[in-house]
Design an enzyme around this catalytic site. Structure first.
Site, PDB file in Angstrom:
ATOM      1  N   GLY A 151      46.373 -98.039 -20.735  1.00 55.96           N
ATOM      2  CA  GLY A 151      46.595 -98.250 -22.158  1.00 55.96           C
ATOM      3  C   GLY A 151      45.826 -97.308 -23.061  1.00 55.96           C
TER       4      GLY A 151
ATOM      5  N   GLU B 115      46.557 -87.094 -11.820  1.00 58.29           N
ATOM      6  CA  GLU B 115      46.783 -88.164 -10.847  1.00 58.29           C
ATOM      7  C   GLU B 115      48.269 -88.520 -10.838  1.00 58.29           C
ATOM      8  OE1 GLU B 115      46.242 -92.993 -10.640  1.00 58.29           O
ATOM      9  OE2 GLU B 115      44.745 -91.846 -11.735  1.00 58.29           O
TER      10      GLU B 115
ATOM     11  N   GLY C 295      48.537 -90.456 -20.298  1.00 54.78           N
ATOM     12  CA  GLY C 295      49.803 -90.017 -19.727  1.00 54.78           C
ATOM     13  C   GLY C 295      50.733 -89.435 -20.759  1.00 54.78           C
ATOM     14  N   SER C 296      51.502 -90.302 -21.438  1.00 55.02           N
ATOM     15  CA  SER C 296      52.546 -89.842 -22.354  1.00 55.02           C
ATOM     16  C   SER C 296      51.997 -89.046 -23.526  1.00 55.02           C
ATOM     17  CB  SER C 296      53.367 -91.034 -22.865  1.00 55.02           C
ATOM     18  OG  SER C 296      52.530 -91.973 -23.521  1.00 55.02           O
TER      19      SER C 296
ATOM     20  N   LYS D   5      36.521 -96.105 -12.276  1.00 48.95           N
ATOM     21  CA  LYS D   5      37.682 -96.294 -13.135  1.00 48.95           C
ATOM     22  C   LYS D   5      37.575 -97.664 -13.806  1.00 48.95           C
ATOM     23  CE  LYS D   5      42.654 -97.140 -12.460  1.00 48.95           C
ATOM     24  NZ  LYS D   5      43.767 -96.968 -11.485  1.00 48.95           N
TER      25      LYS D   5
ATOM     26  N   THR E 295      46.656 -95.306  -7.231  1.00 42.69           N
ATOM     27  CA  THR E 295      47.103 -96.593  -6.675  1.00 42.69           C
ATOM     28  C   THR E 295      47.079 -96.551  -5.152  1.00 42.69           C
ATOM     29  OG1 THR E 295      48.646 -96.608  -8.580  1.00 42.69           O
ATOM     30  CG2 THR E 295      48.701 -98.498  -7.113  1.00 42.69           C
TER      31      THR E 295
ATOM     32  N   ARG F 118      53.245 -91.176 -13.965  1.00 50.94           N
ATOM     33  CA  ARG F 118      53.790 -92.217 -13.106  1.00 50.94           C
ATOM     34  C   ARG F 118      55.306 -92.333 -13.272  1.00 50.94           C
ATOM     35  NH1 ARG F 118      51.270 -96.920 -11.220  1.00 50.94           N
ATOM     36  NH2 ARG F 118      49.473 -96.495 -12.575  1.00 50.94           N
TER      37      ARG F 118
END
Length: 207
Positions: free
Chosen positions: A163, A44, A183-184, A134, A74, A21
């Protein structure tokens, strides 16, 4: 291919959904490549604003050469869904259950992953024919929420999102989630090692 078949095929093999994102197109592609090298099959790119569309487009183009699937996240309106479909998104994800998005995804034959956070929302999603859901926001809901909801809804296949990192992914998978969205953590060697350790028995093995 319907949503269940699509997510079965990809997330049953490697139970990770990469989410990247607020990155520019080059950084998005770089993260995608790192995730693909790790073994992740689904990526995503959230498109809550139109400024994210170039990053989605770049990721979709990069995926074509590698036989991978990139979707848009989203997605909360039918207009958004049509836009990302035209850009080549392979699937869509939403924070909730949005009837017009569900209808448009069915019309276009685009696999969709709706979000849920209550038993009522789970029941509504199942009534629409969705079993891959989800769980959002997963960190706030907690792994115990997953286990509790699977008691009355054993057919649901949760993707814990929001999270989730290398430190808590294993707990959500142990609670019954079929996949986790991260993600990260996919850009940190130490986190990758922890994430790999939380996924025993994954076939094929992650790199």
């Amino acid at each position: 291919m319907d949503a269940d078949q699509f997510f079965d095929r990809h997330l049953d093999r490697v139970p990770i959904l990469g989410i990247f994102r607020n990155l520019d197109p080059d950084a998005t592609v770089a993260m995608c490549e790192r995730a693909w090298e790790f073994g992740v099959e689904l990526i995503e790119v959230p498109v809550q604003t139109s400024s994210a569309l170039p990053s989605l487009r770049a990721a979709v183009e990069a995926a074509k050469d590698r036989g991978k699937s990139v979707g848009a996240g989203t997605v909360t309106t039918a207009a958004q869904l049509l836009t990302v479909h035209d850009l080549g998104a392979a699937f869509t994800v939403a924070p909730g259950l949005h009837p017009e998005v569900v209808a448009e995804s069915r019309r276009l034959g685009l696999p969709h992953l709706p979000g849920v956070a209550t038993a009522t929302e789970i029941a509504a999603a199942l009534a629409h024919g969705f079993t891959w859901l989800k769980a959002f926001p997963a960190k706030q809901l907690g792994a115990g929420w997953i286990a509790a909801q699977l008691a009355p809804f054993p057919s649901v296949r949760f993707v814990a999102t929001g999270g989730i990192d290398a430190g808590n992914a294993a707990g959500f998978l142990a609670a019954g989630c079929r996949a986790v969205a991260v993600g990260s953590a996919l850009n940190d060697d130490e986190a990758l090692a922890k994430l790999r350790a939380s996924l025993p028995g994954v076939t094929p093995p992650l790199h």
